[in-house]
Design a protein around this motif. Sequence first.
Motif, short mmCIF file in Angstrom:
data_model
loop_
_atom_site.label_atom_id
_atom_site.label_comp_id
_atom_site.label_asym_id
_atom_site.label_seq_id
_atom_site.Cartn_x
_atom_site.Cartn_y
_atom_site.Cartn_z
N GLU A 29 68.65 -68.17 5.74
CA GLU A 29 69.51 -67.04 5.43
C GLU A 29 68.94 -65.69 5.85
OE1 GLU A 29 70.49 -67.25 1.29
OE2 GLU A 29 71.14 -69.33 1.43
N SER A 30 67.67 -65.66 6.28
CA SER A 30 67.03 -64.39 6.58
C SER A 30 66.15 -64.52 7.82
CB SER A 30 66.15 -63.95 5.40
OG SER A 30 65.29 -62.89 5.77
N TYR A 31 66.40 -63.63 8.80
CA TYR A 31 65.58 -63.60 10.00
C TYR A 31 64.12 -63.33 9.65
CZ TYR A 31 63.62 -61.87 14.39
OH TYR A 31 62.82 -61.66 15.49
N VAL A 32 63.89 -62.39 8.74
CA VAL A 32 62.53 -62.04 8.35
C VAL A 32 61.85 -63.23 7.66
CG1 VAL A 32 61.12 -60.53 6.89
CG2 VAL A 32 63.00 -59.58 8.22
N ALA A 33 62.55 -63.90 6.78
CA ALA A 33 62.00 -65.08 6.13
C ALA A 33 61.66 -66.15 7.16
CB ALA A 33 62.97 -65.63 5.09
N ARG A 34 62.49 -66.28 8.17
CA ARG A 34 62.23 -67.24 9.25
C ARG A 34 60.94 -66.87 9.99
NH1 ARG A 34 67.19 -67.57 12.73
NH2 ARG A 34 67.99 -68.31 10.74
N LEU A 35 60.75 -65.57 10.22
CA LEU A 35 59.51 -65.13 10.86
C LEU A 35 58.31 -65.46 9.97
CD1 LEU A 35 60.55 -61.63 12.27
CD2 LEU A 35 59.99 -63.66 13.61
N TYR A 36 58.39 -65.13 8.69
CA TYR A 36 57.29 -65.44 7.77
C TYR A 36 56.99 -66.94 7.77
CZ TYR A 36 57.51 -60.79 5.55
OH TYR A 36 57.47 -59.45 5.29
N HIS A 37 58.03 -67.73 7.79
CA HIS A 37 57.88 -69.19 7.76
C HIS A 37 57.11 -69.68 9.00
CE1 HIS A 37 58.81 -73.34 6.78
NE2 HIS A 37 59.26 -73.50 8.02
N LYS A 38 57.31 -69.03 10.14
CA LYS A 38 56.64 -69.43 11.38
C LYS A 38 55.16 -69.05 11.39
CE LYS A 38 60.76 -69.37 14.25
NZ LYS A 38 61.43 -68.77 15.41
N GLY A 39 54.79 -68.07 10.58
CA GLY A 39 53.39 -67.70 10.46
C GLY A 39 52.99 -66.52 11.32
N ALA A 40 51.81 -65.99 11.00
CA ALA A 40 51.32 -64.77 11.64
C ALA A 40 51.13 -64.92 13.15
CB ALA A 40 50.01 -64.33 10.98
N LYS A 41 50.70 -66.09 13.58
CA LYS A 41 50.48 -66.28 15.02
C LYS A 41 51.78 -66.11 15.81
CE LYS A 41 47.94 -69.40 18.03
NZ LYS A 41 47.19 -70.65 18.10
N LYS A 42 52.85 -66.69 15.32
CA LYS A 42 54.16 -66.56 16.00
C LYS A 42 54.69 -65.13 15.88
CE LYS A 42 55.69 -70.33 17.89
NZ LYS A 42 55.97 -70.39 19.31
N ILE A 43 54.47 -64.51 14.73
CA ILE A 43 54.91 -63.11 14.57
C ILE A 43 54.15 -62.22 15.55
CG2 ILE A 43 55.13 -61.16 12.99
CD1 ILE A 43 55.22 -63.29 10.68
N ALA A 44 52.85 -62.47 15.69
CA ALA A 44 52.04 -61.70 16.64
C ALA A 44 52.56 -61.87 18.06
CB ALA A 44 50.58 -62.11 16.55
N LEU A 73 59.72 -53.01 18.07
CA LEU A 73 58.27 -53.19 18.00
C LEU A 73 57.73 -52.81 16.63
CD1 LEU A 73 55.49 -53.77 19.21
CD2 LEU A 73 55.54 -51.44 20.19
N MET A 74 58.14 -51.66 16.12
CA MET A 74 57.67 -51.22 14.81
C MET A 74 58.10 -52.19 13.72
SD MET A 74 58.05 -47.10 15.07
CE MET A 74 57.29 -46.82 13.47
N PHE A 75 59.33 -52.66 13.80
CA PHE A 75 59.84 -53.61 12.82
C PHE A 75 58.97 -54.87 12.80
CE2 PHE A 75 62.36 -57.40 11.96
CZ PHE A 75 62.91 -57.10 10.72
N HIS A 76 58.75 -55.45 13.97
CA HIS A 76 57.99 -56.69 14.03
C HIS A 76 56.52 -56.47 13.68
CE1 HIS A 76 61.65 -58.03 16.08
NE2 HIS A 76 61.33 -59.19 15.53
N LEU A 77 55.97 -55.32 14.00
CA LEU A 77 54.60 -55.00 13.59
C LEU A 77 54.50 -54.92 12.07
CD1 LEU A 77 51.70 -54.31 14.27
CD2 LEU A 77 52.42 -51.93 14.57
N MET A 78 55.51 -54.34 11.45
CA MET A 78 55.52 -54.27 9.99
C MET A 78 55.64 -55.66 9.37
SD MET A 78 57.67 -50.76 9.28
CE MET A 78 57.57 -50.94 7.49
N VAL A 79 56.42 -56.54 9.98
CA VAL A 79 56.51 -57.92 9.50
C VAL A 79 55.14 -58.59 9.60
CG1 VAL A 79 57.55 -60.20 9.89
CG2 VAL A 79 58.97 -58.15 10.06
#
Length: 112
Positions: A29-44, A73-79
């Motif tokens: 239900e959440s793009y951000v939650a999906r990013l968190y679920h993938k982990g820091a390496k994928k977010i990086a 960029l700022m959004f994803h860096l904050m995530v």
Amino acid sequence: MTDNQNSVGDTLTRLEALLEGRKGASADESYVARLYHKGAKKIAQKVGEEAVEVAMATASGDDKELVSESADLMFHLMVLLSAKGLSLSDVTDELARREGLSGLTEKANRET
């Protein structure tokens, strides 16, 4: 502090709170939650992709695209910071530490 600076700080503070709140959300239900679920390496990796898009927008000379890509960029860096348990305050504290320090001196200090 100018009204624009307050607005920037308020916007980033609200976004930071929203990102924290998404940590417990469903990845369905959440793009951000999906990013968190993938982990820091994928977010990086996503942060890197967004940084390349900022560089490309700069090269194209399209200021509107540069602003849009910079926001991404700022959004994803904050995530990423949030995923690592860090905050904007950690970054601004580091910037404050560097304030008044020559960039060349600061870089030399990091290399030792």
